[in-house]
Design an enzyme around this catalytic site. Structure first.
Site, PDB file in Angstrom:
ATOM      1  N   ASN A  14       0.848  -1.204   0.000  1.00 53.19           N
ATOM      2  CA  ASN A  14       0.000   0.000   0.000  1.00 53.19           C
ATOM      3  C   ASN A  14       0.882   1.254   0.000  1.00 53.19           C
ATOM      4  O   ASN A  14       0.598   2.222  -0.701  1.00 53.19           O
ATOM      5  CB  ASN A  14      -0.926   0.009   1.212  1.00 53.19           C
ATOM      6  CG  ASN A  14      -2.165  -0.851   0.998  1.00 53.19           C
ATOM      7  OD1 ASN A  14      -3.029  -0.501   0.224  1.00 53.19           O
ATOM      8  ND2 ASN A  14      -2.214  -1.986   1.653  1.00 53.19           N
ATOM      9  N   LEU A  90      -0.271  -2.364  12.198  1.00 51.08           N
ATOM     10  CA  LEU A  90      -0.965  -3.258  13.131  1.00 51.08           C
ATOM     11  C   LEU A  90      -0.696  -2.866  14.574  1.00 51.08           C
ATOM     12  O   LEU A  90      -0.019  -3.566  15.309  1.00 51.08           O
ATOM     13  CB  LEU A  90      -0.517  -4.705  12.865  1.00 51.08           C
ATOM     14  CG  LEU A  90      -0.837  -5.218  11.462  1.00 51.08           C
ATOM     15  CD1 LEU A  90      -0.326  -6.631  11.285  1.00 51.08           C
ATOM     16  CD2 LEU A  90      -2.326  -5.130  11.189  1.00 51.08           C
ATOM     17  N   ASN A 107      -7.156   5.217   7.266  1.00 52.61           N
ATOM     18  CA  ASN A 107      -6.747   3.810   7.375  1.00 52.61           C
ATOM     19  C   ASN A 107      -7.348   3.028   6.222  1.00 52.61           C
ATOM     20  O   ASN A 107      -8.449   3.327   5.753  1.00 52.61           O
ATOM     21  CB  ASN A 107      -7.253   3.243   8.709  1.00 52.61           C
ATOM     22  CG  ASN A 107      -6.848   1.784   8.908  1.00 52.61           C
ATOM     23  OD1 ASN A 107      -5.705   1.401   8.697  1.00 52.61           O
ATOM     24  ND2 ASN A 107      -7.821   0.956   9.282  1.00 52.61           N
ATOM     25  N   HIS A 109      -8.623  -0.746   5.206  1.00 51.39           N
ATOM     26  CA  HIS A 109      -8.995  -2.001   5.876  1.00 51.39           C
ATOM     27  C   HIS A 109      -9.486  -2.980   4.809  1.00 51.39           C
ATOM     28  O   HIS A 109     -10.269  -2.600   3.929  1.00 51.39           O
ATOM     29  CB  HIS A 109     -10.083  -1.744   6.923  1.00 51.39           C
ATOM     30  CG  HIS A 109     -10.484  -2.963   7.673  1.00 51.39           C
ATOM     31  ND1 HIS A 109      -9.713  -3.503   8.687  1.00 51.39           N
ATOM     32  CD2 HIS A 109     -11.557  -3.793   7.523  1.00 51.39           C
ATOM     33  CE1 HIS A 109     -10.310  -4.599   9.148  1.00 51.39           C
ATOM     34  NE2 HIS A 109     -11.421  -4.796   8.452  1.00 51.39           N
ATOM     35  N   ASP A 150     -11.409   0.851  13.572  1.00 46.93           N
ATOM     36  CA  ASP A 150     -12.097   0.722  12.266  1.00 46.93           C
ATOM     37  C   ASP A 150     -13.495   1.324  12.300  1.00 46.93           C
ATOM     38  O   ASP A 150     -14.412   0.841  11.638  1.00 46.93           O
ATOM     39  CB  ASP A 150     -12.199  -0.768  11.865  1.00 46.93           C
ATOM     40  CG  ASP A 150     -10.829  -1.412  11.722  1.00 46.93           C
ATOM     41  OD1 ASP A 150     -10.743  -2.640  11.929  1.00 46.93           O
ATOM     42  OD2 ASP A 150      -9.861  -0.689  11.436  1.00 46.93           O
TER      43      ASP A 150
HETATM   44  C1  GRF Z   1      -2.658  -6.117   4.086  1.00 48.63           C
HETATM   45  O1  GRF Z   1      -3.112  -7.311   4.662  1.00 48.63           O
HETATM   46  C2  GRF Z   1      -3.816  -5.232   3.872  1.00 48.63           C
HETATM   47  O2  GRF Z   1      -4.991  -5.950   3.631  1.00 48.63           O
HETATM   48  C3  GRF Z   1      -3.981  -4.534   5.171  1.00 48.63           C
HETATM   49  O3  GRF Z   1      -2.748  -4.596   5.834  1.00 48.63           O
HETATM   50  C4  GRF Z   1      -1.831  -5.362   5.069  1.00 48.63           C
HETATM   51  C5  GRF Z   1      -0.886  -4.388   4.480  1.00 48.63           C
HETATM   52  O4  GRF Z   1      -0.273  -4.873   3.392  1.00 48.63           O
HETATM   53  N1  GRF Z   1      -4.359  -3.161   4.941  1.00 48.63           N
HETATM   54  P1  GRF Z   1       0.967  -4.049   2.820  1.00 48.63           P
HETATM   55  O5  GRF Z   1       1.989  -3.990   3.942  1.00 48.63           O
HETATM   56  O6  GRF Z   1       0.481  -2.694   2.426  1.00 48.63           O
HETATM   57  O7  GRF Z   1       1.416  -4.871   1.646  1.00 48.63           O
END
Ligand code: GRF
Length: 195
Positions: A14, A90, A107, A109, A150
């Site tokens: 992301n 996380l 965020n 999700h 969330d």
């Molecule tokens: C992924 O599981 C996504 O679904 C959630 O957190 C994780 C992040 O993935 N948002 P990345 O580190 O951005 O690849």
């Protein structure tokens, strides 16, 4: 040019989508800093490849949760972000963090909030629950972060149909792809003051 700080815990796909969006002009902004709460988060590697300052703030260097939260706030204040993006971060944010950057935190999700969201629903756990419950649809959500988990105002969602032979792994891959799309679009809207 919007100043964007990104918080990560893992691979950073992301984060990469945001960096690419800034570099290809989709996002009128720049990633000014990345903070990871996992020392080996590959997203830190992605940041350094794009000459973006990356820092680890986690249990190993800030074992106490309040000290860790204060270190996050201090580090972010130094970056002077217009927007903070939790991209697979996380860790539950402490009240002092939310209060310091209210309405500037979003965020991503991997479910259609309010389904499969809140405490205990993250990463693969979300997709496993969707498959377990034989849902016909799933998707991803971008939302503002408030004091809950969330629960903030939803900015954007994208839906996909869960396949007959779908597994949690195949679903995770498909949802991740739409996460990237709606995260970049949401940041674009934030930059254009459309939110
Ligand atoms: C992924 O599981 C996504 O679904 C959630 O957190 C994780 C992040 O993935 N948002 P990345 O580190 O951005 O690849």
């Amino acid at each position: 040019m919007l100043r964007i700080a990104v918080l990560i815990s893992g691979g950073g796909t992301n984060l990469q989508a945001i960096i690419d969006g800034c570099e290809n002009g989709q996002i009128d902004g720049q990633v000014v800093g990345v903070i990871a709460n996992k020392e080996k988060a590959y997203g830190l590697e992605r940041a350094s490849r794009h000459k973006i300052p990356g820092v680890y703030i986690g249990r190993r260097n800030y074992p106490d949760i309040q000290m860790r939260s204060q270190a996050l706030v201090d580090q972010l204040k130094a970056l002077q972000p217009d927007l903070i993006v939790l991209a697979g971060f996380l860790e539950i944010l402490q009240p002092n963090f939310i209060a310091s950057f209210r309405d500037k935190i979003i965020n991503i999700h991997p479910s259609l909030i309010p389904k499969y969201a809140g405490k205990g629903y993250y990463g693969m756990k979300v997709h496993e629950a969707v498959i377990q419950n034989q849902e016909a649809f799933s998707g991803a959500t971008v939302h503002f972060v408030d004091d809950g988990v969330d629960t903030g105002q939803i900015i954007m969602q994208s839906v996909l149909r869960v396949g007959q032979e779908e597994t949690a792994e195949s679903l995770q891959k498909r949802v991740l792809k739409i996460e990237h799309e709606i995260l970049v679009s949401s940041i674009q809207k934030f930059c254009n003051r459309e939110l």
